[in-house]
Scaffold this active site. Structure first.
Site, mmCIF file in Angstrom:
data_model
loop_
_atom_site.group_PDB
_atom_site.id
_atom_site.type_symbol
_atom_site.label_atom_id
_atom_site.label_comp_id
_atom_site.label_asym_id
_atom_site.label_seq_id
_atom_site.Cartn_x
_atom_site.Cartn_y
_atom_site.Cartn_z
ATOM 1 N N GLY A 90 0.799 -1.224 0.000
ATOM 2 C CA GLY A 90 0.000 0.000 0.000
ATOM 3 C C GLY A 90 0.835 1.279 0.000
ATOM 4 O O GLY A 90 0.309 2.368 0.220
ATOM 5 N N TYR A 125 -11.705 -1.969 -5.421
ATOM 6 C CA TYR A 125 -11.293 -0.628 -5.849
ATOM 7 C C TYR A 125 -12.133 -0.204 -7.049
ATOM 8 O O TYR A 125 -12.698 0.892 -7.072
ATOM 9 C CB TYR A 125 -9.799 -0.641 -6.199
ATOM 10 C CG TYR A 125 -9.234 0.710 -6.565
ATOM 11 C CD1 TYR A 125 -8.661 1.527 -5.607
ATOM 12 C CD2 TYR A 125 -9.292 1.169 -7.880
ATOM 13 C CE1 TYR A 125 -8.149 2.774 -5.948
ATOM 14 C CE2 TYR A 125 -8.784 2.411 -8.222
ATOM 15 C CZ TYR A 125 -8.209 3.206 -7.252
ATOM 16 O OH TYR A 125 -7.715 4.436 -7.593
ATOM 17 N N ASP A 160 -0.471 8.037 -7.217
ATOM 18 C CA ASP A 160 0.729 7.296 -6.794
ATOM 19 C C ASP A 160 1.903 7.591 -7.721
ATOM 20 O O ASP A 160 3.022 7.867 -7.289
ATOM 21 C CB ASP A 160 0.449 5.788 -6.786
ATOM 22 C CG ASP A 160 -0.696 5.429 -5.860
ATOM 23 O OD1 ASP A 160 -1.134 6.316 -5.095
ATOM 24 O OD2 ASP A 160 -1.159 4.282 -5.909
HETATM 25 C C1 GLA Z 1 -4.521 3.555 -4.879
HETATM 26 C C2 GLA Z 1 -4.563 4.116 -6.300
HETATM 27 C C3 GLA Z 1 -4.538 5.638 -6.287
HETATM 28 C C4 GLA Z 1 -5.582 6.221 -5.339
HETATM 29 C C5 GLA Z 1 -5.534 5.530 -3.971
HETATM 30 C C6 GLA Z 1 -6.668 5.946 -3.059
HETATM 31 O O1 GLA Z 1 -3.302 3.835 -4.272
HETATM 32 O O2 GLA Z 1 -3.493 3.633 -7.066
HETATM 33 O O3 GLA Z 1 -4.715 6.120 -7.598
HETATM 34 O O4 GLA Z 1 -6.858 6.142 -5.889
HETATM 35 O O5 GLA Z 1 -5.562 4.106 -4.099
HETATM 36 O O6 GLA Z 1 -6.579 7.290 -2.741
#
Ligand code: GLA
Length: 394
Positions: free
Chosen positions: A125, A229, A179
């Site tokens: 994460g 997700y 990210d």
């Molecule tokens: C993951 C995704 C990001 C974002 C986060 C939640 O890390 O890759 O693009 O959506 O979850 O904020």
């Protein structure tokens, strides 16, 4: 490993001379606030961290990517002329995805020998995949530019976008840009405020006074994360479509003000989608307030916003689970913890906490005990400072 050690290890595995080996690096990220906002077009506030991916690399005279990692036994050979054959690689598929996206953009890639050294927990994460993607995109782009005789500086925002495309097209996660953007554009001692609709950004100095950022990993094996997700992305899209029936000028949920949301929320037909939208709208508000708090040196105020964000992710967005909830409750029971919440996609992964420096030992002890007693295995801790984004290390 240090840069010198990685270069040595490269020569041990691939042969040749150290002077021909180049080193590129790209970090993971911790999102401070603005969670599940990027794909809704609002602003997010992540920071790059000092853990990440380092690649020792050397161009080849053919079209092969020969890849190994310091912590794996895999030896992967990717023929870029058959790039669609590698989607199912357990390790190496992100790299193949990057090569493919760069080629789609018309780049004439050259082969490379590459040794990866990852200091991020895989799948923990903290954007280990974005770190691999951005570092790979940078390496391949630099080699291609040099072969073509171009001396231009690499556009790191483009590297982030290439990384996002690889993640979407290869890993099948409909992820936003946060990210990869943080990994590409991070800066030492700063968070990055990114408007995910326009990609305008600014570095916000992160002076936490007598506090530090403590990341705690649930160490939960994440399964279903991709489907959950993508389910959240769909729920937000439904909420947006309903809002547009009354506010047609709204193009993204992240544009809605809290007042507009309160006045029009009845238009969102399904209860679950309305809860998801409520999180998004108030989270965007909290991001703006967080930047104000940080700029005013109000760390306590920032901590309260982190807590509110975490509660909203637990109750409205429903992306936590017993492991993350246990970590957050344990963290908040420590007096020197100013704020704590899950960070990243959720369903496992890590929490981010702001902790007074003189309480860090107590924090680790308490959280370790409460978590292990309840969950049955141990959490891990990383004390980190914001680091630089993707770059060549000379
Ligand atoms: C993951 C995704 C990001 C974002 C986060 C939640 O890390 O890759 O693009 O959506 O979850 O904020």
């Amino acid at each position: 490993m240090t840069v010198a050690e990685i270069k040595k290890e490269f020569i041990k595995r691939f042969g040749g001379d150290e002077k021909d080996v180049r080193v590129f690096a790209s970090p993971g990220r911790v999102n401070l606030i603005g969670e599940h906002i990027d794909y809704n077009g609002g602003s997010v506030l992540p920071a790059a961290i000092t853990l990440g991916t380092t690649i020792a690399a050397r161009p080849r005279n053919d079209r092969m990517l020969i890849m190994e990692a310091t912590d794996l036994t895999d030896h992967v050979e990717v023929d870029m002329d058959k790039i669609d054959d590698y989607k199912d690689l357990w390790w190496g598929n992100y790299q193949a995805g990057i090569a493919k996206e760069l080629m789609i953009d018309g780049m004439e890639l050259v082969g490379a020998d590459m040794l990866y050294d990852d200091t991020l927990p895989h799948g923990g994460g903290l954007s280990s995949s974005a770190a691999i993607e951005v570092a790979t995109a940078l390496t391949l782009t630099v080699f291609a530019n040099e072969k073509a005789g171009k001396s231009e500086k690499v556009d790191m925002i483009k590297m982030a976008l290439i990384g996002q495309r690889a993640e979407r097209n290869y890993a099948g996660v409909s992820c936003g840009i946060m990210d990869q953007f943080a990994s590409a554009m991070g800066k030492e001692n700063c968070a990055v405020l990114v408007d995910c609709a326009t990609l305008d950004y600014k570095h916000v100095p992160l002076d936490l006074g007598d506090c530090s950022i403590v990341i705690t990993n649930t160490n939960k094996k994440r399964s279903l994360i991709t489907s959950k997700y993508n389910e959240r992305c769909d729920e937000c899209a439904k909420a947006l479509a309903d809002i547009q029936t009354v506010l047609p000028e709204i193009k993204l949920l992240g544009e809605l003000t809290t007042e507009q949301f309160e006045a029009n929320k009845a238009a969102i037909k399904c209860d679950i989608c309305r809860k998801r939208a409520e999180h998004v709208v108030y989270e965007c508000y909290r991001v703006a307030k967080s930047v104000e708090a940080l700029q005013a040196g109000d760390i306590d105020g920032f901590g309260k916003l982190l807590n509110a964000s975490g509660d909203s992710l637990r109750d409205l967005y429903e992306v936590t689970g017993v492991e993350l909830d246990t970590l957050v409750d344990a963290a908040r029971s420590v007096k020197g913890c100013i704020g704590s919440r899950m960070t990243g996609a959720g369903f496992g992964g890590c929490t981010v906490s702001i902790v007074k420096n003189d309480s860090i030992d107590e924090f680790k002890e308490t959280v370790h005990k409460l978590y292990t007693d309840k969950i049955g295995y141990e959490p891990s801790f990383y004390i980190t400072t914001p680091g630089d984004g993707g770059r060549e290390i000379k």
